[in-house]
Design a protein around this motif. Sequence first.
Motif, PDB file in Angstrom:
ATOM      1  N   ILE A 146       0.866  -1.180   0.000  1.00 55.64           N
ATOM      2  CA  ILE A 146       0.000   0.000   0.000  1.00 55.64           C
ATOM      3  C   ILE A 146       0.901   1.228   0.000  1.00 55.64           C
ATOM      4  N   PRO A 147       0.380   2.411  -0.357  1.00 53.93           N
ATOM      5  CA  PRO A 147       1.227   3.613  -0.317  1.00 53.93           C
ATOM      6  C   PRO A 147       1.744   3.897   1.093  1.00 53.93           C
ATOM      7  N   LEU A 148       3.044   4.096   1.205  1.00 54.41           N
ATOM      8  CA  LEU A 148       3.694   4.371   2.488  1.00 54.41           C
ATOM      9  C   LEU A 148       4.463   5.675   2.368  1.00 54.41           C
ATOM     10  N   VAL A 149       4.209   6.602   3.271  1.00 53.52           N
ATOM     11  CA  VAL A 149       4.903   7.893   3.276  1.00 53.52           C
ATOM     12  C   VAL A 149       5.760   7.966   4.535  1.00 53.52           C
ATOM     13  N   PHE A 150       7.048   8.226   4.351  1.00 49.63           N
ATOM     14  CA  PHE A 150       7.969   8.354   5.475  1.00 49.63           C
ATOM     15  C   PHE A 150       8.289   9.832   5.692  1.00 49.63           C
ATOM     16  N   ILE A 151       8.363  10.230   6.952  1.00 48.67           N
ATOM     17  CA  ILE A 151       8.628  11.619   7.309  1.00 48.67           C
ATOM     18  C   ILE A 151      10.067  11.746   7.799  1.00 48.67           C
ATOM     19  N   ASP A 152      10.811  12.663   7.214  1.00 44.00           N
ATOM     20  CA  ASP A 152      12.183  12.968   7.637  1.00 44.00           C
ATOM     21  C   ASP A 152      13.107  11.752   7.554  1.00 44.00           C
ATOM     22  N   SER A 153      12.962  10.958   6.508  1.00 44.86           N
ATOM     23  CA  SER A 153      13.811   9.777   6.355  1.00 44.86           C
ATOM     24  C   SER A 153      15.066  10.123   5.555  1.00 44.86           C
ATOM     25  N   TYR A 154      16.182   9.548   5.992  1.00 38.28           N
ATOM     26  CA  TYR A 154      17.431   9.653   5.241  1.00 38.28           C
ATOM     27  C   TYR A 154      17.895   8.259   4.808  1.00 38.28           C
ATOM     28  N   SER A 155      16.922   7.397   4.544  1.00 39.72           N
ATOM     29  CA  SER A 155      17.228   6.046   4.067  1.00 39.72           C
ATOM     30  C   SER A 155      17.854   6.098   2.677  1.00 39.72           C
ATOM     31  N   ASN A 156      18.671   5.102   2.377  1.00 40.86           N
ATOM     32  CA  ASN A 156      19.287   4.995   1.053  1.00 40.86           C
ATOM     33  C   ASN A 156      18.394   4.279   0.042  1.00 40.86           C
ATOM     34  N   VAL A 157      17.224   3.818   0.502  1.00 45.97           N
ATOM     35  CA  VAL A 157      16.298   3.134  -0.401  1.00 45.97           C
ATOM     36  C   VAL A 157      15.821   4.119  -1.467  1.00 45.97           C
ATOM     37  N   ARG A 158      15.947   3.752  -2.731  1.00 46.00           N
ATOM     38  CA  ARG A 158      15.636   4.682  -3.824  1.00 46.00           C
ATOM     39  C   ARG A 158      14.134   4.850  -4.019  1.00 46.00           C
ATOM     40  N   PHE A 195       2.719  22.497   9.569  1.00 51.12           N
ATOM     41  CA  PHE A 195       1.438  22.330   8.877  1.00 51.12           C
ATOM     42  C   PHE A 195       1.657  21.979   7.408  1.00 51.12           C
ATOM     43  N   ARG A 196       2.588  22.699   6.758  1.00 52.03           N
ATOM     44  CA  ARG A 196       2.839  22.411   5.341  1.00 52.03           C
ATOM     45  C   ARG A 196       3.383  21.005   5.155  1.00 52.03           C
ATOM     46  N   LYS A 197       4.236  20.558   6.078  1.00 54.27           N
ATOM     47  CA  LYS A 197       4.770  19.196   5.987  1.00 54.27           C
ATOM     48  C   LYS A 197       3.641  18.177   6.098  1.00 54.27           C
ATOM     49  N   ALA A 198       2.723  18.391   7.045  1.00 58.65           N
ATOM     50  CA  ALA A 198       1.593  17.474   7.219  1.00 58.65           C
ATOM     51  C   ALA A 198       0.679  17.498   5.999  1.00 58.65           C
ATOM     52  N   GLU A 199       0.385  18.700   5.507  1.00 50.13           N
ATOM     53  CA  GLU A 199      -0.490  18.844   4.338  1.00 50.13           C
ATOM     54  C   GLU A 199       0.134  18.175   3.114  1.00 50.13           C
ATOM     55  N   THR A 200       1.424  18.410   2.900  1.00 47.77           N
ATOM     56  CA  THR A 200       2.118  17.810   1.757  1.00 47.77           C
ATOM     57  C   THR A 200       2.131  16.290   1.865  1.00 47.77           C
ATOM     58  N   SER A 201       2.367  15.781   3.061  1.00 47.74           N
ATOM     59  CA  SER A 201       2.393  14.334   3.277  1.00 47.74           C
ATOM     60  C   SER A 201       1.063  13.708   2.915  1.00 47.74           C
ATOM     61  N   CYS A 202      -0.026  14.333   3.354  1.00 46.28           N
ATOM     62  CA  CYS A 202      -1.358  13.798   3.057  1.00 46.28           C
ATOM     63  C   CYS A 202      -1.674  13.908   1.570  1.00 46.28           C
ATOM     64  N   ASN A 203      -1.331  15.038   0.963  1.00 49.59           N
ATOM     65  CA  ASN A 203      -1.587  15.195  -0.480  1.00 49.59           C
ATOM     66  C   ASN A 203      -0.887  14.106  -1.284  1.00 49.59           C
ATOM     67  N   ILE A 204       0.384  13.878  -0.975  1.00 52.46           N
ATOM     68  CA  ILE A 204       1.156  12.865  -1.695  1.00 52.46           C
ATOM     69  C   ILE A 204       0.588  11.470  -1.446  1.00 52.46           C
ATOM     70  N   LEU A 205       0.238  11.178  -0.193  1.00 49.06           N
ATOM     71  CA  LEU A 205      -0.310   9.863   0.134  1.00 49.06           C
ATOM     72  C   LEU A 205      -1.575   9.573  -0.662  1.00 49.06           C
ATOM     73  N   PHE A 206      -2.497  10.525  -0.682  1.00 47.40           N
ATOM     74  CA  PHE A 206      -3.768  10.291  -1.368  1.00 47.40           C
ATOM     75  C   PHE A 206      -3.602  10.271  -2.891  1.00 47.40           C
ATOM     76  N   GLU A 207      -2.606  10.975  -3.400  1.00 46.70           N
ATOM     77  CA  GLU A 207      -2.306  10.870  -4.831  1.00 46.70           C
ATOM     78  C   GLU A 207      -1.849   9.455  -5.177  1.00 46.70           C
ATOM     79  N   HIS A 208      -1.060   8.853  -4.298  1.00 46.15           N
ATOM     80  CA  HIS A 208      -0.568   7.500  -4.548  1.00 46.15           C
ATOM     81  C   HIS A 208      -1.660   6.453  -4.312  1.00 46.15           C
ATOM     82  N   ILE A 209      -2.603   6.746  -3.434  1.00 46.93           N
ATOM     83  CA  ILE A 209      -3.738   5.836  -3.263  1.00 46.93           C
ATOM     84  C   ILE A 209      -4.586   5.839  -4.542  1.00 46.93           C
ATOM     85  N   ALA A 210      -4.789   7.031  -5.100  1.00 46.34           N
ATOM     86  CA  ALA A 210      -5.590   7.154  -6.320  1.00 46.34           C
ATOM     87  C   ALA A 210      -4.861   6.613  -7.540  1.00 46.34           C
TER      88      ALA A 210
END
Length: 334
Positions: A141-153, A294-309
């Motif tokens: 399912i769509p997964l959004v990570f906040i403030d991640s510095y993972s090397n996963v592409r 607030f912008r970080k939260a809003e952006t996270s939700c926007n991106i998540l729902f775009e990927h769900i759609a």
Amino acid sequence: MVTLKDIAERAGVSMMTVSRVMNSKEGKVSEKTASRIRSLADEMGYIPNSSARSLAAKSSQIIAVILRDSNTFHPLSDPYNASFLGFITREIQKRGFYVMIHFVQDFSDITFRLRSWNAEGAIFLGVFDEEVQKIQNRNKIPLVFIDSYSNVRQLINIGIDDYKGGQLAAEYFLKNGHKTLGFVGPFTKTGGVISKRYQGFSDTLLAHQITLFDKHVYDLEQMDPQDIIDSISHDSCPPTGLFVFSDETALQLINIASNKGWDIPSRLSFIGFDDLPSFCTFSDKLTTIHQDIFRKAETSCNILFEHIATPDKPSENITLDVRLVERNSVCRLS
């Protein structure tokens, strides 16, 4: 469909033991056994009966928010986490979805929690960098990570320019005549976020031929705020200013120093990070690095729902800007 009996047979335990673990009533079950049962349930694709209703529906309309837990403090004792979760919840509910909040300490809990309620997407808040690949492999399912510095592409990540935050703090101290400076932050449990802030700070000082001495890098995994102030008070060449990884910790340090009779900021100057509302009356005087929660939260939700759609939408790594907010916690040295 996998049943409790199937798991019990694989684990070599009774169905009652498996039932206790699956219903979070494992008080009579050893942690080792409970962890093995959860791992088996994950591996076998077990889905609890509690999610039958959501599975029967075309859409569960559930978004999971996963926060990293610890044995010391619950995640919402952190003002940043609490503020971010508040904004996230509001944004998700605007879209007619429900929020499922889970505190997790162990990776094996994550997939089980997501499958339990047939979550349509998830937002991860905390340090999951070492587990990102495993989490993504087991959850489609769509997964959004906040403030991640993972090397996963192939990662959907929403973060801020932590390195720039460190640069801005260093430049402001230098502009005000400070040359002996310190950094405060926990290094071992917070991943790249703190390291990037430190790196931006130390690199900028170095570019101006200013040394950030090892003894002035205060690791909160090794020292508490009281220890830091005591160390500075006994230092023959103490820092005149501290860049602190969060406003909350900066305000704790200020309160301890003030209780010792130090005049802030002339005795010791401070720059924090986050610019969050705080219970401390000094917060309106704290110079800090502002991030737009607030912008970080809003952006996270926007991106998540775009990927769900649009499930095949490419992964995104978005970095939001930061800025310095000048207040009254840094004195000007001649």
